[in-house]
Design a protein around this motif. Sequence first.
Motif, PDB file in Angstrom:
ATOM      1  N   SER A 245       0.802  -1.231   0.000  1.00  0.00           N
ATOM      2  CA  SER A 245       0.000   0.000   0.000  1.00  0.00           C
ATOM      3  C   SER A 245       0.833   1.278   0.000  1.00  0.00           C
ATOM      4  N   THR A 246       2.154   1.147   0.040  1.00  0.00           N
ATOM      5  CA  THR A 246       3.023   2.326   0.103  1.00  0.00           C
ATOM      6  C   THR A 246       3.632   2.614  -1.266  1.00  0.00           C
ATOM      7  N   LEU A 247       3.442   3.815  -1.737  1.00  0.00           N
ATOM      8  CA  LEU A 247       4.001   4.211  -3.027  1.00  0.00           C
ATOM      9  C   LEU A 247       5.462   4.605  -2.830  1.00  0.00           C
ATOM     10  N   LEU A 248       6.370   3.743  -3.271  1.00  0.00           N
ATOM     11  CA  LEU A 248       7.792   4.018  -3.120  1.00  0.00           C
ATOM     12  C   LEU A 248       8.263   4.973  -4.221  1.00  0.00           C
ATOM     13  N   PRO A 249       9.212   5.868  -3.891  1.00  0.00           N
ATOM     14  CA  PRO A 249       9.637   6.924  -4.828  1.00  0.00           C
ATOM     15  C   PRO A 249      10.680   6.434  -5.835  1.00  0.00           C
ATOM     16  N   ALA A 250      10.352   5.416  -6.592  1.00  0.00           N
ATOM     17  CA  ALA A 250      11.240   4.946  -7.651  1.00  0.00           C
ATOM     18  C   ALA A 250      10.369   4.300  -8.726  1.00  0.00           C
ATOM     19  N   GLN A 251      10.777   4.426  -9.964  1.00  0.00           N
ATOM     20  CA  GLN A 251       9.992   3.855 -11.050  1.00  0.00           C
ATOM     21  C   GLN A 251      10.190   2.351 -11.152  1.00  0.00           C
ATOM     22  N   ARG A 252      11.403   1.876 -10.755  1.00  0.00           N
ATOM     23  CA  ARG A 252      11.702   0.448 -10.865  1.00  0.00           C
ATOM     24  C   ARG A 252      11.877  -0.172  -9.482  1.00  0.00           C
ATOM     25  N   LEU A 253      11.311  -1.368  -9.336  1.00  0.00           N
ATOM     26  CA  LEU A 253      11.497  -2.160  -8.123  1.00  0.00           C
ATOM     27  C   LEU A 253      12.130  -3.487  -8.522  1.00  0.00           C
ATOM     28  N   LEU A 254      13.248  -3.803  -7.858  1.00  0.00           N
ATOM     29  CA  LEU A 254      13.944  -5.059  -8.098  1.00  0.00           C
ATOM     30  C   LEU A 254      13.653  -5.993  -6.924  1.00  0.00           C
ATOM     31  N   ILE A 255      12.921  -7.073  -7.170  1.00  0.00           N
ATOM     32  CA  ILE A 255      12.575  -8.043  -6.123  1.00  0.00           C
ATOM     33  C   ILE A 255      13.664  -9.105  -6.104  1.00  0.00           C
ATOM     34  N   VAL A 256      14.305  -9.285  -4.950  1.00  0.00           N
ATOM     35  CA  VAL A 256      15.434 -10.213  -4.815  1.00  0.00           C
ATOM     36  C   VAL A 256      15.070 -11.280  -3.791  1.00  0.00           C
ATOM     37  N   GLU A 257      15.245 -12.527  -4.161  1.00  0.00           N
ATOM     38  CA  GLU A 257      14.821 -13.642  -3.293  1.00  0.00           C
ATOM     39  C   GLU A 257      15.525 -13.627  -1.943  1.00  0.00           C
ATOM     40  N   ASN A 258      16.846 -13.478  -1.941  1.00  0.00           N
ATOM     41  CA  ASN A 258      17.634 -13.648  -0.715  1.00  0.00           C
ATOM     42  C   ASN A 258      18.294 -12.347  -0.262  1.00  0.00           C
ATOM     43  N   GLU A 259      18.213 -12.071   1.021  1.00  0.00           N
ATOM     44  CA  GLU A 259      18.844 -10.870   1.573  1.00  0.00           C
ATOM     45  C   GLU A 259      20.357 -10.879   1.419  1.00  0.00           C
ATOM     46  N   GLN A 260      20.957 -12.090   1.399  1.00  0.00           N
ATOM     47  CA  GLN A 260      22.412 -12.174   1.364  1.00  0.00           C
ATOM     48  C   GLN A 260      23.007 -11.541   0.105  1.00  0.00           C
ATOM     49  N   CYS A 261      22.163 -11.271  -0.894  1.00  0.00           N
ATOM     50  CA  CYS A 261      22.660 -10.699  -2.151  1.00  0.00           C
ATOM     51  C   CYS A 261      22.756  -9.182  -2.117  1.00  0.00           C
ATOM     52  N   GLU A 262      22.458  -8.583  -0.979  1.00  0.00           N
ATOM     53  CA  GLU A 262      22.465  -7.124  -0.883  1.00  0.00           C
ATOM     54  C   GLU A 262      23.794  -6.536  -1.360  1.00  0.00           C
ATOM     55  N   HIS A 263      24.900  -7.169  -0.980  1.00  0.00           N
ATOM     56  CA  HIS A 263      26.218  -6.623  -1.317  1.00  0.00           C
ATOM     57  C   HIS A 263      26.556  -6.743  -2.801  1.00  0.00           C
ATOM     58  N   LEU A 264      25.779  -7.523  -3.568  1.00  0.00           N
ATOM     59  CA  LEU A 264      26.040  -7.687  -4.989  1.00  0.00           C
ATOM     60  C   LEU A 264      25.364  -6.624  -5.849  1.00  0.00           C
ATOM     61  N   LEU A 265      24.454  -5.870  -5.251  1.00  0.00           N
ATOM     62  CA  LEU A 265      23.648  -4.947  -6.046  1.00  0.00           C
ATOM     63  C   LEU A 265      24.422  -3.669  -6.350  1.00  0.00           C
ATOM     64  N   PRO A 266      24.458  -3.266  -7.620  1.00  0.00           N
ATOM     65  CA  PRO A 266      25.164  -2.035  -7.991  1.00  0.00           C
ATOM     66  C   PRO A 266      24.257  -0.821  -7.806  1.00  0.00           C
ATOM     67  N   GLU A 267      24.825   0.356  -7.987  1.00  0.00           N
ATOM     68  CA  GLU A 267      24.007   1.568  -8.025  1.00  0.00           C
ATOM     69  C   GLU A 267      23.186   1.568  -9.313  1.00  0.00           C
ATOM     70  N   LEU A 268      21.896   1.820  -9.159  1.00  0.00           N
ATOM     71  CA  LEU A 268      21.002   1.838 -10.320  1.00  0.00           C
ATOM     72  C   LEU A 268      20.053   3.018 -10.183  1.00  0.00           C
ATOM     73  N   ALA A 269      19.996   3.837 -11.182  1.00  0.00           N
ATOM     74  CA  ALA A 269      19.159   5.030 -11.129  1.00  0.00           C
ATOM     75  C   ALA A 269      17.678   4.659 -10.993  1.00  0.00           C
ATOM     76  N   ASP A 270      16.991   5.438 -10.168  1.00  0.00           N
ATOM     77  CA  ASP A 270      15.532   5.323 -10.045  1.00  0.00           C
ATOM     78  C   ASP A 270      15.081   3.908  -9.697  1.00  0.00           C
ATOM     79  N   THR A 271      15.871   3.218  -8.841  1.00  0.00           N
ATOM     80  CA  THR A 271      15.582   1.805  -8.537  1.00  0.00           C
ATOM     81  C   THR A 271      15.682   1.555  -7.037  1.00  0.00           C
TER      82      THR A 271
END
Length: 390
Positions: A245-271
Amino acid sequence: MKSPSDLASQLAKQWHRSDLRVARLLDADSWPLILNIGKPTAAQVQNQTRLVQQHLEAWRAMAEYRHKGQADRGTVEYDEVSYRSTAAPVRLPVRWVITSPSQWIAAANDKTVALEFRQLCELVAAVNPVYRQRLVRERSLWLGQPVPEVIQLCRLADQLEPGIADGRPLRLLSGFGVDTKLIERNITTLQKLLDERFEGAASEQGLMTFLDAATDKDHWLLVKPLADGLLPFRRLRLSSTELASTLLPAQRLLIVENEQCEHLLPELADTIAILGAGLDLGWLSGAALDDKQLLYWGDIDSWGLLMLARARQMRPHIQAVLMDRTTFDGWASTSAVAEPVRARHEAPPGLSADEAELFDHLGTLAKGRLEQEFIPHATVAAVLQSVMTC
């Protein structure tokens, strides 16, 4: 020199040591158990005659238990020992030989230990042998509970399979002969029993995910902006209800299965990345996501593809990333592992033709699982950045 009560106390304490308990109850090579009684010293024989006599009388009494109809406590072995202060060798108890679990428990002479042993014997005699080591090792799974209820729980675990709930709440399952309160009271026990059947998969995934069961409880997910200025936090947690129900301020949402992958994510505009959802994907149907570009990244295995298929049930146009045959083949030789338990045998509805073919292909491999964490950071960054620029 040790008295029968000294050694009985030692035997009772050993019951509470899980490794010893498992070995003695389940491994025939643990027997016989030989306890050294010890001999009186020459000074004791010469100067403490009364003490030595009491010691001998206590061990003679041990031999009389069997003659009086008491439980068999094993065998006391004697040796002839010579002392300068005695005219002839003295016959002394030197070893206590115990040859079975029942003799061990009788020798321990402890009411609590004896009661637990009887309960455990009743339990393991009535359940699938695959659970025996877990039940023997972890008394907390059955202590304080009626034995018939634990037996019922074991028989329920015999019937459950991965994904059996098919997205329904557990309370809607039928045909198992148990009420849902039994499951609710024993979630941890049931999970550990299923671990014995499915090589730890129930604990690794969580019981609800393993059974593919919907839950009424809110799931907390990790929310991480991948560009500066999107949120006043570098990371935060929101409940699945809030995300719907919360409108997040980004056009893209990346759904990731596992939290452990947080450190693999690069900087991505509007994501913004949302990590750790598992099979709890109902929030994707929330109106707050209607105008978002949605991407999904999970493990390349049967469970990851099942989660992708479930996400597609909520959002048919969600785009999978890093979940294709090319990615798998590129890193399988160095990073693929065996999947202990497949989510299901056939490809779930919601996958594309290529994804369904990958699902089937993985099932033919000895090592058909590529976990997200083992894809190199550079590859993840390159693929995600290329997707975002399309």
